[in-house]
Scaffold this active site. Structure first.
Site, PDB file in Angstrom:
ATOM      1  N   LYS A 164       0.842  -1.172   0.000  1.00 24.04           N
ATOM      2  CA  LYS A 164       0.000   0.000   0.000  1.00 24.04           C
ATOM      3  C   LYS A 164       0.892   1.243   0.000  1.00 24.04           C
ATOM      4  O   LYS A 164       2.049   1.104   0.395  1.00 24.04           O
ATOM      5  CB  LYS A 164      -0.964  -0.017   1.183  1.00 24.04           C
ATOM      6  CG  LYS A 164      -0.364   0.456   2.526  1.00 24.04           C
ATOM      7  CD  LYS A 164      -1.400   0.558   3.591  1.00 24.04           C
ATOM      8  CE  LYS A 164      -1.736   1.975   3.948  1.00 24.04           C
ATOM      9  NZ  LYS A 164      -0.848   2.646   4.888  1.00 24.04           N
ATOM     10  N   HIS A 196      -1.432  -5.043   5.506  1.00 29.20           N
ATOM     11  CA  HIS A 196      -0.821  -5.831   6.592  1.00 29.20           C
ATOM     12  C   HIS A 196      -1.811  -6.137   7.715  1.00 29.20           C
ATOM     13  O   HIS A 196      -1.584  -7.043   8.505  1.00 29.20           O
ATOM     14  CB  HIS A 196       0.467  -5.170   7.103  1.00 29.20           C
ATOM     15  CG  HIS A 196       0.240  -4.051   8.077  1.00 29.20           C
ATOM     16  ND1 HIS A 196      -0.019  -2.768   7.699  1.00 29.20           N
ATOM     17  CD2 HIS A 196       0.226  -4.037   9.416  1.00 29.20           C
ATOM     18  CE1 HIS A 196      -0.175  -2.011   8.760  1.00 29.20           C
ATOM     19  NE2 HIS A 196      -0.029  -2.754   9.829  1.00 29.20           N
ATOM     20  N   GLU A 227      -3.573   5.290  17.781  1.00 32.00           N
ATOM     21  CA  GLU A 227      -2.140   5.130  18.037  1.00 32.00           C
ATOM     22  C   GLU A 227      -1.672   6.215  18.992  1.00 32.00           C
ATOM     23  O   GLU A 227      -2.244   7.314  19.018  1.00 32.00           O
ATOM     24  CB  GLU A 227      -1.354   5.268  16.731  1.00 32.00           C
ATOM     25  CG  GLU A 227      -1.727   4.220  15.695  1.00 32.00           C
ATOM     26  CD  GLU A 227      -0.906   4.387  14.427  1.00 32.00           C
ATOM     27  OE1 GLU A 227       0.147   3.750  14.335  1.00 32.00           O
ATOM     28  OE2 GLU A 227      -1.305   5.164  13.550  1.00 32.00           O
ATOM     29  N   ASP A 283      -4.417   7.135   4.589  1.00 32.02           N
ATOM     30  CA  ASP A 283      -3.449   6.202   5.172  1.00 32.02           C
ATOM     31  C   ASP A 283      -4.125   4.996   5.814  1.00 32.02           C
ATOM     32  O   ASP A 283      -3.581   3.895   5.803  1.00 32.02           O
ATOM     33  CB  ASP A 283      -2.622   6.972   6.226  1.00 32.02           C
ATOM     34  CG  ASP A 283      -1.433   6.186   6.756  1.00 32.02           C
ATOM     35  OD1 ASP A 283      -0.840   5.420   5.970  1.00 32.02           O
ATOM     36  OD2 ASP A 283      -1.075   6.338   7.944  1.00 32.02           O
ATOM     37  N   HIS A 339      -7.018  -0.325   5.905  1.00 30.49           N
ATOM     38  CA  HIS A 339      -7.067  -1.037   7.185  1.00 30.49           C
ATOM     39  C   HIS A 339      -8.454  -1.020   7.839  1.00 30.49           C
ATOM     40  O   HIS A 339      -8.967  -2.051   8.253  1.00 30.49           O
ATOM     41  CB  HIS A 339      -6.055  -0.441   8.169  1.00 30.49           C
ATOM     42  CG  HIS A 339      -4.657  -0.402   7.643  1.00 30.49           C
ATOM     43  ND1 HIS A 339      -4.159  -1.359   6.781  1.00 30.49           N
ATOM     44  CD2 HIS A 339      -3.637   0.463   7.860  1.00 30.49           C
ATOM     45  CE1 HIS A 339      -2.888  -1.074   6.508  1.00 30.49           C
ATOM     46  NE2 HIS A 339      -2.561   0.033   7.136  1.00 30.49           N
TER      47      HIS A 339
HETATM   48  C1  BG6 Z   1       0.367   1.774   8.283  1.00 30.61           C
HETATM   49  C2  BG6 Z   1       0.192   3.263   8.268  1.00 30.61           C
HETATM   50  O1  BG6 Z   1      -0.149   1.212   7.111  1.00 30.61           O
HETATM   51  O2  BG6 Z   1      -0.282   1.237   9.430  1.00 30.61           O
HETATM   52  C3  BG6 Z   1       0.782   3.857   9.549  1.00 30.61           C
HETATM   53  O3  BG6 Z   1       0.856   3.813   7.143  1.00 30.61           O
HETATM   54  C4  BG6 Z   1       0.187   3.202  10.773  1.00 30.61           C
HETATM   55  O4  BG6 Z   1       0.578   5.259   9.580  1.00 30.61           O
HETATM   56  C5  BG6 Z   1       0.239   1.689  10.667  1.00 30.61           C
HETATM   57  O5  BG6 Z   1       0.920   3.636  11.895  1.00 30.61           O
HETATM   58  C6  BG6 Z   1      -0.549   1.030  11.780  1.00 30.61           C
HETATM   59  O6  BG6 Z   1      -0.330  -0.349  11.761  1.00 30.61           O
HETATM   60  P1  BG6 Z   1      -0.244  -1.193  13.093  1.00 30.61           P
HETATM   61  O7  BG6 Z   1      -0.105  -2.595  12.644  1.00 30.61           O
HETATM   62  O8  BG6 Z   1       0.937  -0.669  13.846  1.00 30.61           O
HETATM   63  O9  BG6 Z   1      -1.520  -0.939  13.846  1.00 30.61           O
END
Ligand code: BG6
Length: 502
Positions: A164, A194, A232, A251, A256
């Site tokens: 992505k 992911h 986050e 993003d 996600h």
């Molecule tokens: C990424 C984003 O795809 O996912 C980031 O670009 C974000 O900005 C991250 O922090 C969050 O992933 P995870 O697995 O840490 O919750």
């Protein structure tokens, strides 16, 4: 460990032998995630002897130099508890298996000679991994296609994993799909998200569809609303250059958060065949009603406190414009236009520098249909809420009402739940193991199909357009987010679950 209900998993077969060609061999993703994932796969005996890696990078690297560099990085993870991959020690057998199979070559991604050289070198099964900046996705696939590297001759597969962000709006996503699909079949492309590699995200379908006590009530007659959160505590870190033109909506949301939404709301597939699952996900995303600015909030963090320390405002981060209007927080109210979810709002929120790190789906149920607990002396009834937790502590927690001990019928809300760690050995995964393994085995279930990606961008496109020059609501770093996000729910007589009490 209460292991009475843990069933053995059947032996997992090895992936077929293949060469994994990594574009962006010297990059961050390769070091932080791909190598640990390969190491874990090797440790589990899931890579065939005939597996190898060929890195491609624009910088000059030698096989030995690359191997030494990656060995040192793997070793450094043992001392870094904040790394995505953190193990007490690196198991030599597993790492040697990967290290001995690492090769690298220099190449410019926009130069035909790079692909001609690869064509002379590659035979048999190949997975091309595009761990490169998004602007190279199209050119690399075109280069591969023109050099004949995507032709699946003599039973050998040729597959492409694309990271992505896949596009930055509907138009660019469509254009990218068009470019890549001119070079190979849809079934050869593995668009990665992911979040789908997270074990507990995959488990959501099991929780929903393998439990008779949940599936029948998972619908509008019983559910009041659903809250999906990806909060986050970290800021934008060193990614200002990427984040400035991107923002939280692009993003996190069409990728996600929509993946989580699909897991929470899709219809049961007819089977776990990739196309059945992807078909249901696609239908769900297509049923999202176009978003409007009235049902959305964008915010940006100002200076504040995180974990007791002062932290800077977004506008003071490196590579960020001091007058930036990029959002670091989004809250949305969505509707899904289908029978199951008629009238059920889905509230989504995501942001950086918030009061707590939490990724979860919280499903709030309606009150009991018969008003037994009403009247002037009636105890207060708390709503049943089932929280499906993904990060940081995977598991679930459900709020139930019980009788408080004593002579009177007084109620108390309690939480009952489980933590994955109490039942299963937490294998140190980075989330890419299953995704890589599935690609090598030709299983597209967890990957995004062209139509779903486009439907996701189509759902957020009206907001992207409306927000082009819109102001951002400020919120203090370490807080619950902008007040306007609370107002969005208060308008409906509802409130977010607090982030601070994880
Ligand atoms: C990424 C984003 O795809 O996912 C980031 O670009 C974000 O900005 C991250 O922090 C969050 O992933 P995870 O697995 O840490 O919750």
């Amino acid at each position: 460990m209460p292991d009475a209900c843990v069933h053995d998993t059947p032996d997992t077969p090895q992936a077929p032998p293949c060469t994994l060609v990594v574009f962006g061999a010297g990059g961050d993703l390769t070091k932080r995630l791909l190598m640990p994932a390969l190491y874990n796969l090797a440790g589990g005996g899931l890579l065939a002897d005939g597996f190898s890696v060929l890195g491609v990078d624009h910088n000059p690297l030698t096989d030995q130099g690359w191997r030494d560099d990656l060995s040192a990085t793997m070793e450094s993870f043992t001392k870094d508890t904040s790394a995505e991959f953190h193990a007490k020690s690196i198991e030599p057998k597993a790492w040697d298996f990967v290290r001995d199979r690492l090769h690298v070559t220099q190449g410019d991604f926009t130069d035909e000679a790079t692909y001609r050289a690869l064509a002379g070198r590659l035979k048999g099964n190949v997975v091309f991994y595009l761990a490169v900046a998004a602007r190279f996705f199209g050119p690399v696939v075109e280069g591969l296609g023109r050099a004949g590297l995507l032709k699946e001759a003599e039973g050998a597969f040729r597959r492409v994993i694309i990271e992505k962000p896949f596009g930055s709006d509907l138009e660019s996503a469509r254009a990218l799909n068009k470019t890549i699909l001119a070079q190979a079949e849809e079934s050869q492309f593995y668009r990665i998200d992911h979040f789908m590699g997270k074990e507990t995200v995959q488990s959501l379908l099991a929780i929903r569809f393998a439990n008779r006590m949940l599936e029948p009530i998972w619908r509008h007659e019983h559910i009041d609303h659903v809250e999906i959160t990806a909060a986050e505590t970290i800021g934008v870190e060193e990614r200002g250059r990427f984040y400035e033109p991107t923002g939280a909506l692009r993003d996190m949301v069409p990728n996600h958060l929509f993946q989580l939404l699909c897991m929470a709301a899709m219809e049961p597939p007819d089977s776990f065949d990739a196309e059945d699952v992807r078909g249901e996900k696609s239908k769900l995303v297509q049923a999202i009603r176009p978003m409007t600015p009235e049902n959305a909030v964008r915010g940006q963090y100002r200076a504040g406190k995180e974990g007791g320390s002062d932290v800077a405002a977004y506008r003071d981060e490196s590579n960020v414009d001091e007058a930036s209007h990029t959002e670091t927080y989004v809250a949305l109210k969505l509707e899904i236009g289908n029978e199951r979810w008629a009238g059920v709002p889905f509230y989504l929120r995501t942001g950086k520098r918030l009061a707590g790190r939490r990724t979860e789906i919280a499903v709030q149920f309606k009150p009991p249909s018969f008003p037994l607990f009403q009247g002037k002396d009636a105890p207060k009834l708390d709503a049943n809420v089932m929280r499906l937790r993904i990060d940081p502590e995977p598991g679930s927690a459900t709020r139930l009402n019980v009788k408080r001990p004593g002579p009177q019928m007084h109620l108390a809300a309690i939480e009952t739940g489980f933590r994955y760690g109490d039942f299963f050995d937490p294998a140190p995964t980075v989330g890419y193991e299953t995704l890589l393994y599935d690609c090598m085995r030709g299983d597209t279930t967890l990957f995004q199909r062209a139509d779903t990606i486009e439907a996701a961008w189509a759902a957020v496109d009206p907001l992207l357009k409306a927000w082009k020059d819109a102001p951002v609501a400020p919120y203090a770093a370490g807080s619950e987010g902008p007040k306007a996000a609370d107002d969005l729910l208060a308008r409906d007589g509802r409130a977010w679950l607090p982030l601070g009490d994880a």
